[in-house]
Design a protein around this motif. Structure first.
Motif, mmCIF file in Angstrom:
data_model
loop_
_atom_site.group_PDB
_atom_site.id
_atom_site.type_symbol
_atom_site.label_atom_id
_atom_site.label_comp_id
_atom_site.label_asym_id
_atom_site.label_seq_id
_atom_site.Cartn_x
_atom_site.Cartn_y
_atom_site.Cartn_z
ATOM 1 N N ALA A 362 0.852 -1.192 0.000
ATOM 2 C CA ALA A 362 0.000 0.000 0.000
ATOM 3 C C ALA A 362 0.886 1.240 0.000
ATOM 4 C CB ALA A 362 -0.913 0.002 1.220
ATOM 5 N N GLN A 363 0.415 2.284 -0.694
ATOM 6 C CA GLN A 363 1.225 3.496 -0.796
ATOM 7 C C GLN A 363 0.345 4.734 -0.720
ATOM 8 O OE1 GLN A 363 4.056 3.380 -4.121
ATOM 9 N NE2 GLN A 363 3.798 1.167 -4.205
ATOM 10 N N PHE A 364 0.814 5.735 0.017
ATOM 11 C CA PHE A 364 0.215 7.074 0.014
ATOM 12 C C PHE A 364 1.077 7.924 -0.913
ATOM 13 C CE2 PHE A 364 -1.908 5.228 3.378
ATOM 14 C CZ PHE A 364 -2.691 6.083 4.132
ATOM 15 N N ILE A 365 0.464 8.536 -1.920
ATOM 16 C CA ILE A 365 1.220 9.292 -2.920
ATOM 17 C C ILE A 365 0.728 10.731 -2.939
ATOM 18 C CG2 ILE A 365 1.812 9.455 -5.370
ATOM 19 C CD1 ILE A 365 1.419 6.410 -5.517
ATOM 20 N N ASP A 366 1.691 11.659 -2.986
ATOM 21 C CA ASP A 366 1.415 13.102 -3.004
ATOM 22 C C ASP A 366 0.775 13.577 -1.701
ATOM 23 O OD1 ASP A 366 2.470 13.348 -5.550
ATOM 24 O OD2 ASP A 366 0.548 13.021 -6.531
ATOM 25 N N LEU A 367 1.116 12.925 -0.600
ATOM 26 C CA LEU A 367 0.649 13.380 0.711
ATOM 27 C C LEU A 367 1.357 14.682 1.071
ATOM 28 C CD1 LEU A 367 -0.897 12.826 3.382
ATOM 29 C CD2 LEU A 367 1.120 11.566 4.158
ATOM 30 N N ASP A 368 0.570 15.702 1.386
ATOM 31 C CA ASP A 368 1.086 17.031 1.728
ATOM 32 C C ASP A 368 0.702 17.322 3.171
ATOM 33 O OD1 ASP A 368 1.400 19.822 2.120
ATOM 34 O OD2 ASP A 368 1.174 20.205 -0.037
ATOM 35 N N PHE A 369 1.712 17.478 4.045
ATOM 36 C CA PHE A 369 1.437 17.684 5.462
ATOM 37 C C PHE A 369 0.670 18.981 5.727
ATOM 38 C CE2 PHE A 369 5.583 15.200 6.032
ATOM 39 C CZ PHE A 369 4.910 13.993 6.122
ATOM 40 N N ASN A 370 0.772 19.912 4.817
ATOM 41 C CA ASN A 370 0.093 21.194 5.002
ATOM 42 C C ASN A 370 -1.311 21.217 4.390
ATOM 43 O OD1 ASN A 370 2.380 22.507 6.253
ATOM 44 N ND2 ASN A 370 3.343 22.453 4.229
ATOM 45 N N ALA A 371 -1.576 20.296 3.459
ATOM 46 C CA ALA A 371 -2.849 20.340 2.735
ATOM 47 C C ALA A 371 -3.805 19.221 3.125
ATOM 48 C CB ALA A 371 -2.592 20.278 1.224
ATOM 49 N N HIS A 372 -3.271 18.160 3.729
ATOM 50 C CA HIS A 372 -4.092 16.980 3.951
ATOM 51 C C HIS A 372 -4.226 16.653 5.437
ATOM 52 C CE1 HIS A 372 -2.550 15.904 -0.274
ATOM 53 N NE2 HIS A 372 -3.806 16.288 -0.386
ATOM 54 N N GLY A 373 -5.422 16.250 5.812
ATOM 55 C CA GLY A 373 -5.705 15.766 7.164
ATOM 56 C C GLY A 373 -6.368 14.415 7.085
ATOM 57 N N ARG A 374 -6.866 13.938 8.220
ATOM 58 C CA ARG A 374 -7.404 12.586 8.222
ATOM 59 C C ARG A 374 -8.675 12.476 7.363
ATOM 60 N NH1 ARG A 374 -9.990 11.242 14.162
ATOM 61 N NH2 ARG A 374 -11.377 13.032 14.371
ATOM 62 N N SER A 375 -9.426 13.564 7.201
ATOM 63 C CA SER A 375 -10.611 13.505 6.340
ATOM 64 C C SER A 375 -10.219 13.163 4.904
ATOM 65 C CB SER A 375 -11.354 14.844 6.365
ATOM 66 O OG SER A 375 -11.852 15.119 7.655
ATOM 67 N N HIS A 376 -9.091 13.713 4.448
ATOM 68 C CA HIS A 376 -8.603 13.399 3.108
ATOM 69 C C HIS A 376 -8.201 11.922 3.021
ATOM 70 C CE1 HIS A 376 -8.041 17.786 3.420
ATOM 71 N NE2 HIS A 376 -8.316 17.794 2.123
ATOM 72 N N VAL A 377 -7.599 11.394 4.097
ATOM 73 C CA VAL A 377 -7.212 9.980 4.115
ATOM 74 C C VAL A 377 -8.458 9.102 4.052
ATOM 75 C CG1 VAL A 377 -6.107 8.163 5.484
ATOM 76 C CG2 VAL A 377 -5.049 10.436 5.322
ATOM 77 N N PHE A 378 -9.517 9.476 4.805
ATOM 78 C CA PHE A 378 -10.747 8.690 4.793
ATOM 79 C C PHE A 378 -11.312 8.594 3.377
ATOM 80 C CE2 PHE A 378 -11.594 10.307 9.376
ATOM 81 C CZ PHE A 378 -10.690 9.369 9.876
ATOM 82 N N ARG A 379 -11.329 9.714 2.666
ATOM 83 C CA ARG A 379 -11.886 9.699 1.309
ATOM 84 C C ARG A 379 -10.925 9.043 0.318
ATOM 85 N NH1 ARG A 379 -16.141 12.890 -1.096
ATOM 86 N NH2 ARG A 379 -16.228 12.251 -3.277
ATOM 87 N N ALA A 380 -9.654 9.391 0.395
ATOM 88 C CA ALA A 380 -8.687 8.880 -0.580
ATOM 89 C C ALA A 380 -8.547 7.361 -0.497
ATOM 90 C CB ALA A 380 -7.325 9.543 -0.374
ATOM 91 N N SER A 381 -8.701 6.789 0.696
ATOM 92 C CA SER A 381 -8.620 5.334 0.817
ATOM 93 C C SER A 381 -9.767 4.682 0.045
ATOM 94 C CB SER A 381 -8.631 4.905 2.285
ATOM 95 O OG SER A 381 -9.813 5.318 2.936
#
Length: 502
Positions: A362-381
């Protein structure tokens, strides 16, 4: 009459009681109900579970149901079993499991299967087996022969997980053409156990249980077990099928062109054909469907993605911090499609067949610490899972099947309105949702096998659509998917440059 259905999943056991007259579920339970069963992984790529854990949980679930007294257990007249596919259970002459089951997502035998595919010959294997041996049951048994010779010599029978539960219930070891085909032990052209597999691996045919019709009596409930479970002795186990053929049966997906889907620990699209079809690269796999006969073949073309619900669960455990799945979905829905550029590859649960049995992780790609939070992870998954479905669906389309609608039970990830919307928008195929689950399908299958119903049409006459979700006209996900696909193929190219055609 009442019918009992058992669904042996990776995460838990589900048991349901169905009234044969109304076709309605009148009682159901799950065990465990407060956590999900672990997959034992001693080494990377390995995946095992204990068969006796399954049996203990089946017994606990049935006892829990019969103790609740919401129905008369004496009225149960047939038992059906659905089970996680492709596993290897090894038993001795006493019927005892002598090692952990090597389950469906185990990758240790990939090289063994690839070597067999080459030595048997790709064309010979595909025309007769409809698949490469890959990491299916035959290759897992070959791994045991090579690495655990004492276990191999001690073995009396090998079987699929559902065969083992039936053995514990009845004392009889049986199997079916469908079960043998999912282990890549069946020769579709010659309608027999595959001689090419026996010869290549040096297997003895006596290790296989007796072959019986999938809809038919596989034994009757042992009196001692019946007393333990609170059931009547002599009840027939009259149906056994892998979870994906059973899911299709549960949705009345039996005719050529009909398609079912599920999104549990793994994700599957399952398309029925009347041809002995195969993918030249064995990225999707063909098995005998529940209504297969040599005279009127009905095959199930199965697209499997190992990393589906297991990714969603992992995200919940590590990012959810006490949130429910519904709360995660609510937060994810507030994020725009495309998750502000975050992309997730969900391939962290063993070798993926759609990726030529490669393990990308599994890979997270283009994760931006300033732009992304856990809500983005919930949707992106969930977007990553839907993209994996689209990737595999395009392979099915390459093989001549173009589903116009997909049927799914409103269960597992299809309980999520967010995921369902993402799925149809990414795949651009409508989804019909039904109130259906595997244990209910197994119960109705038992009714068919016991002759309670005269046909599958009668058994599933009460099946009704809850709702249909249509793709939105917007092409918001097409560019996102194409970029996701490019990233996957880029990763595949690092593994094997010649395998980036999809």
């Amino acid at each position: 009459m009442l019918l009992l259905g058992i669904d042996l999943g990776t995460s838990s056991i589900k048991v349901s009681v169905v009234d044969a007259q109304t076709k309605k579920c009148i009682a159901a339970t799950q065990y465990p109900d407060d956590h999900e069963n672990k997959i034992l992984s001693v080494l990377p790529g390995w995946a095992e579970q204990a068969p006796d854990m399954w049996w203990d949980q089946v017994a606990l679930a049935i006892r829990k149901l019969t103790a609740e007294a919401s129905f008369n257990a004496r009225d149960i007249g047939a038992i059906g079993i659905a089970y996680q596919m492709h596993g290897l259970v090894v038993v001795d002459k006493a019927g005892r499991a002598i090692r952990n089951a090597i389950i469906w997502c185990d990758s240790r035998a990939v090289d063994i299967g690839d070597e067999a595919f080459a030595e048997i010959g790709a064309q010979q294997a595909l025309e007769h087996l409809l698949n490469s041996p890959g990491n299916f049951t035959a290759s897992k048994w070959a791994w045991v022969k090579a690495h655990e010779p004492e276990t191999y010599l001690q073995a009396h029978k090998i079987m699929l997980p559902g065969d083992y539960i039936a053995l514990r219930l009845t004392g009889n070891a049986t199997t079916s053409i469908s079960a043998l085909s999912e282990g890549v032990f069946w020769d579709f052209k010659n309608n027999c156990i595959a001689e090419s597999i026996l010869q290549h691996f040096g297997f003895d045919e006596t290790v296989f249980p007796e072959i019986r019709p999938l809809f038919g009596v596989h034994g009757t409930l042992d009196p001692k077990i019946a007393a333990q479970l609170g059931l009547q002795p002599g009840i027939p186990v009259s149906y056994k099928a892998g979870d994906q053929p059973n899911n299709a049966l549960s949705l009345n997906v039996l005719k050529p062109g009909e398609v079912a889907a599920t999104a549990g620990t793994s994700g599957v699209i399952y398309a029925v054909s009347d041809q002995l079809v195969y993918d030249p690269a064995s990225r999707v796999n063909t098995f005998a469907h529940v209504n297969y006969t040599p005279e009127a073949p009905r095959t199930g073309v199965l697209l499997c993605i190992n990393g589906t619900g297991i990714l969603n669960r992992w995200v919940k455990e590590h990012f959810g911090h006490g949130l429910t799945y519904q709360q995660m979905n609510t937060l994810g829905k507030a994020v725009s499609p495309g998750s502000n550029g975050l992309k997730i590859l969900p391939f962290g649960n063993g070798a993926e067949r759609i990726l030529h049995n490669k393990i990308l992780g599994a890979q997270f790609i283009d994760l931006d610490f300033n732009a992304h939070g856990r809500s983005h992870v919930f949707r992106a998954s969930q977007e990553g899972i839907a993209c994996a479905f689209r990737y595999g669906l395009d392979i099915i389309r390459e093989n001549g099947m173009r589903p116009s609608v997909i049927r799914a039970g409103q269960a597992n990830m299809f309980l999520s309105e967010l995921f369902t919307e993402i799925f149809v928008d990414v795949t651009q195929v409508p989804v019909e949702l039904y109130e259906s689950d595997g244990s209910v399908g197994a119960a109705l299958g038992a009714g068919i096998g016991a002759g309670v119903f005269t046909s599958t049409d009668e058994a599933f006459s009460g099946l009704k659509t809850i709702k249909t979700v249509e793709p939105r006209a917007s092409s918001a996900y097409e560019d996102y998917y194409q970029e996701w696909k490019r990233l996957v193929n880029e990763q595949l190219a690092k593994e094997s440059p010649q395998q980036t055609n999809n």
